[in-house]
Design an enzyme around this catalytic site. Structure first.
Site, PDB file in Angstrom:
ATOM      1  N   SER A 276      -6.155 -11.410  -9.451  1.00  0.00           N
ATOM      2  CA  SER A 276      -5.685 -10.144  -8.907  1.00  0.00           C
ATOM      3  C   SER A 276      -5.186 -10.242  -7.472  1.00  0.00           C
ATOM      4  O   SER A 276      -4.265 -10.986  -7.185  1.00  0.00           O
ATOM      5  CB  SER A 276      -6.794  -9.107  -9.045  1.00  0.00           C
ATOM      6  N   HIS A 277      -5.860  -9.543  -6.566  1.00  0.00           N
ATOM      7  CA  HIS A 277      -5.400  -9.460  -5.176  1.00  0.00           C
ATOM      8  C   HIS A 277      -5.905 -10.624  -4.327  1.00  0.00           C
ATOM      9  O   HIS A 277      -5.609 -10.695  -3.150  1.00  0.00           O
ATOM     10  CB  HIS A 277      -5.883  -8.144  -4.580  1.00  0.00           C
TER      11      HIS A 277
ATOM     12  N   ASP B 272      -1.636  -4.347 -10.992  1.00  0.00           N
ATOM     13  CA  ASP B 272      -2.372  -3.145 -11.380  1.00  0.00           C
ATOM     14  C   ASP B 272      -2.705  -2.235 -10.196  1.00  0.00           C
ATOM     15  O   ASP B 272      -3.059  -1.080 -10.388  1.00  0.00           O
ATOM     16  CB  ASP B 272      -3.626  -3.478 -12.215  1.00  0.00           C
ATOM     17  N   ARG B 273      -2.586  -2.751  -8.971  1.00  0.00           N
ATOM     18  CA  ARG B 273      -2.867  -1.895  -7.802  1.00  0.00           C
ATOM     19  C   ARG B 273      -1.578  -1.393  -7.165  1.00  0.00           C
ATOM     20  O   ARG B 273      -0.529  -2.021  -7.329  1.00  0.00           O
ATOM     21  CB  ARG B 273      -3.616  -2.682  -6.730  1.00  0.00           C
TER      22      ARG B 273
ATOM     23  N   LYS C  14      -5.375  -0.030 -14.881  1.00  0.00           N
ATOM     24  CA  LYS C  14      -4.684   0.647 -13.797  1.00  0.00           C
ATOM     25  C   LYS C  14      -3.283   0.053 -13.724  1.00  0.00           C
ATOM     26  O   LYS C  14      -3.054  -1.061 -14.195  1.00  0.00           O
ATOM     27  CB  LYS C  14      -5.441   0.526 -12.491  1.00  0.00           C
TER      28      LYS C  14
HETATM   29  C1  VG1 Z   1     -12.696  -4.391  -6.654  1.00  0.00           C
HETATM   30  C2  VG1 Z   1     -12.499  -2.909  -6.487  1.00  0.00           C
HETATM   31  C3  VG1 Z   1     -12.568  -2.215  -7.826  1.00  0.00           C
HETATM   32  C4  VG1 Z   1     -11.521  -2.832  -8.774  1.00  0.00           C
HETATM   33  C5  VG1 Z   1     -11.754  -4.325  -8.864  1.00  0.00           C
HETATM   34  C6  VG1 Z   1     -10.694  -5.034  -9.704  1.00  0.00           C
HETATM   35  O1  VG1 Z   1     -13.990  -4.646  -7.167  1.00  0.00           O
HETATM   36  O2  VG1 Z   1     -13.447  -2.370  -5.605  1.00  0.00           O
HETATM   37  O3  VG1 Z   1     -12.347  -0.840  -7.651  1.00  0.00           O
HETATM   38  O4  VG1 Z   1     -11.613  -2.263 -10.047  1.00  0.00           O
HETATM   39  O5  VG1 Z   1     -11.718  -4.908  -7.556  1.00  0.00           O
HETATM   40  O6  VG1 Z   1      -9.419  -4.833  -9.185  1.00  0.00           O
HETATM   41  P1  VG1 Z   1     -15.237  -5.080  -6.264  1.00  0.00           P
HETATM   42  O7  VG1 Z   1     -16.354  -5.317  -7.213  1.00  0.00           O
HETATM   43  O8  VG1 Z   1     -14.806  -6.283  -5.493  1.00  0.00           O
HETATM   44  O9  VG1 Z   1     -15.487  -3.938  -5.336  1.00  0.00           O
HETATM   45  V1  VG1 Z   1      -8.199  -5.952  -9.528  1.00  0.00           V
HETATM   46  O10 VG1 Z   1      -6.848  -5.377  -8.931  1.00  0.00           O
HETATM   47  O11 VG1 Z   1      -9.012  -7.247  -9.625  1.00  0.00           O
HETATM   48  O12 VG1 Z   1      -7.978  -6.104 -11.148  1.00  0.00           O
HETATM   49 CO    CO Z   2      -5.257  -6.404  -9.583  1.00  0.00          CO
END
Ligand code: VG1
Ligand code: CO
Length: 549
Positions: free
Chosen positions: A118-119, A287-288, A382
């Site tokens: 992801s990010h 997704d964000r 998302k």
């Molecule tokens: C983070 C965010 C959460 C989100 C998750 C996955 O998790 O707080 O709201 O759903 O990332 O996002 P955490 O446990 O680090 O707080 V992504 O864009 O990985 O799919």
């Molecule tokens: Co993501």
């Protein structure tokens, strides 16, 4: 061909003890994933948890980050050896998380694997990840991720086909053992779905009018090809609207997290001279989203509330919405809109997997998280591009600047000043000590005063899924004050180094005359209370957060 004649190797292996999926899949550094058998063990654990692979269809893709290409070849050969009938794989391995969800649903596949952290940053020194989605297109729920974890702790072998690598750069079908590998266009199905939801004609008029300028930053991650196809080609926005649109294995050295800190290049444009009217960015796997107006930032919590209040401007929601769901730490701005609309609202633990049942049951239509995630019932993830199009649809219909729309929203519903303070890479034991210390205090807090705040309630959030009755405990410590303010504290489930403490701060301001403060200043008193309660400085030695969003 018959399985007996297939060149399947059964490889002996030993379990790894650290393959428990977190908030969103299994995330580790690239070097951990490159250890012999590491990826293979986890993938075999997924397959073993499915209750049979024979004859099934899987969707496979990723965000283009480093090691995607190798991982895809390994997974294709393992899927063939395990008896899958068909794999739909995105061309060159590209499929955003929302596009994967779309393809799983559209073709009624049995599930999908998304290769993404992801990010988190990518490249040889960055992170890698594997997410598994089920047949509704959404992230596997906890009972499945726990079954995968359990399997990973006892696994002693995996199956893989001995075969040459498959060329996945050309669309079309080919055979791998008994399995069909179908290389699909990563954009086409998803683009059609989005087109069916929004008023593309109206949006196109806006972006081609010459009176409206937008800037989209793909952060050299997966949304580049999607954004170019949709914003520039389909809607006619000028060439150059999409910045950093090439997918790069290391995301150009950046951190593909669309917030005010990491999407600096876009923020500079949107706060600079001659700033465009609208700016947006998406994360590594698409997704964000971050939404910006000219010199104006829309918090993700407000974005969900504004979308909810304006849903009737979007063709897909003209008939109304059933409900809104938000993760627990997300501000309560959307709740008030739901109350005014007379629709239901839900509070779930952090992570998109908790929205799946509500969406499947038709109880919620729109969902959002404070962490720059918004989405709806069109898929089960998302969806960054969806959120940007939703805003464009609102802007095209209302013909007002972003800032004016949000300020009018606050005047009507009140403003939730909101911020998240992250303390990253804290030594794991110390981070747990912070949580234990605060958890120990919760029982005695109700009725106590801190500065001008009186505690109304304090608990460790536990969630009972209203659809299947499953219970998820210890989902975050929350302290609510009698004036509507809240402090929430939890540990991240997506980090790969040490532990990350997240402190979420929220204060409600109904008075329009006091809605123009700087967010950190407006939250200063609450921040002081949170320091006193959480003792982060004393227990970790950190005197300030690493990232403030
Ligand atoms: C983070 C965010 C959460 C989100 C998750 C996955 O998790 O707080 O709201 O759903 O990332 O996002 P955490 O446990 O680090 O707080 V992504 O864009 O990985 O799919
Ligand atoms: Co993501």
């Amino acid at each position: 061909m018959n399985t007996d004649t297939l060149n399947v190797s059964v490889v002996e292996s030993r379990p790894f003890s650290d393959q428990r999926p977190g908030t969103s899949g299994l995330r580790k550094s690239v070097s951990e994933f490159q250890q012999a058998h590491y990826l293979e063990n986890f993938v075999q654990s997924i397959f073993d948890s499915l209750g049979g692979c024979v004859g099934r269809t899987l969707v496979l893709g990723g965000d283009g980050r480093y090691y995607n290409d190798r991982a895809i070849q390994i997974i294709l050969k393992m899927a063939a050896a395990n008896g899958f009938a068909r794999i739909k794989v995105g061309r060159a391995g590209i499929l955003s998380t929302p596009a994967t969800s779309c393809v799983i649903r559209k073709y009624r596949a049995d599930g999908g694997i998304i290769l993404s952290a992801s990010h988190n940053p990518g490249g040889p020194g960055g992170d890698f990840g594997v997410k598994f989605n089920i047949d509704n297109g959404g992230p596997a729920p906890e009972k499945i991720t726990e079954a995968i974890f359990k399997r990973s702790r006892e696994i002693d072998q995996y199956k893989i086909l001995q075969a040459a690598d498959i060329d996945i750069t050309q669309l079309g079908e080919s055979q791998l053992g008994n399995m069909v590998v179908e290389v699909i266009d990563p954009v086409a199905d998803y683009e059609k779905l989005l087109e069916s939801l929004f008023d593309f004609d109206l949006i196109s008029k806006l972006v081609t009018s010459g009176k409206f300028r937008m800037c989209f930053d793909a952060m050299h991650a997966v949304t580049g090809p999607y954004a170019r196809a949709i914003f520039e080609k389909q809607l006619g926005a000028p060439a150059g609207t999409v910045r950093s649109g090439e997918v790069l294995a290391d995301f150009g050295g950046g951190h593909p997290d669309p917030n005010l800190v990491y999407a600096r290049a876009l923020v500079d444009i949107m706060y600079g001279a001659e700033a465009p009217d609208f700016g947006a960015a998406c994360d590594g796997d698409g997704d964000r989203n971050m939404i910006l107006g000219r010199k104006f930032f829309v918090t993700p919590s407000d974005s969900l509330a504004v979308m909810t209040a304006n849903h009737r401007l979007v063709p897909a929601f003209r008939g109304g919405i059933a409900g809104v769901a938000r993760s627990m730490p997300t501000s309560r701005a959307a709740d008030r809109v739901a109350e005014e609309l007379g629709c239901r609202h839900f509070e779930t633990p952090t992570g998109w997997k908790f929205f799946g049942n509500l969406l499947d049951a038709g109880m919620a239509t729109l969902c959002g998280e404070e962490s720059f995630g918004t989405g709806a019932d069109h898929i089960r993830e998302k969806d960054g591009m969806w959120a940007v199009l939703f805003w464009l649809n609102i802007l095209a219909a209302r013909r007002q600047p972003v800032e004016e729309i949000v300020r009018q929203h606050w005047m009507k519903y009140g403003r939730n000043y909101y911020s998240r303070h992250d303390y990253e890479d804290v030594e794991t034991d110390r981070a747990h000590a912070v949580v234990e210390q605060l958890r120990g205090k919760l029982g005695g807090l109700t009725g106590k005063r801190f500065g001008g705040f009186e505690v109304g309630s304090a608990d460790d959030f536990a969630y009972t899924d209203p659809v299947d009755g499953s219970v998820s405990e210890r989902q975050g410590l929350r302290i609510s004050f009698t004036d509507g303010s809240r402090i929430v504290l939890r540990l991240s489930g997506t980090g790969t180094r040490g532990a990350t403490i997240r402190v979420y701060l929220e204060r409600f301001e109904p008075d329009a005359a006091r809605q123009n403060m700087d967010t950190q200043a407006a939250l200063a008193d609450l921040i002081a209370v949170s320091s006193e309660l959480a003792q982060i400085r004393q227990l970790t030695g950190r005197d300030r957060p690493t990232v403030i969003t």
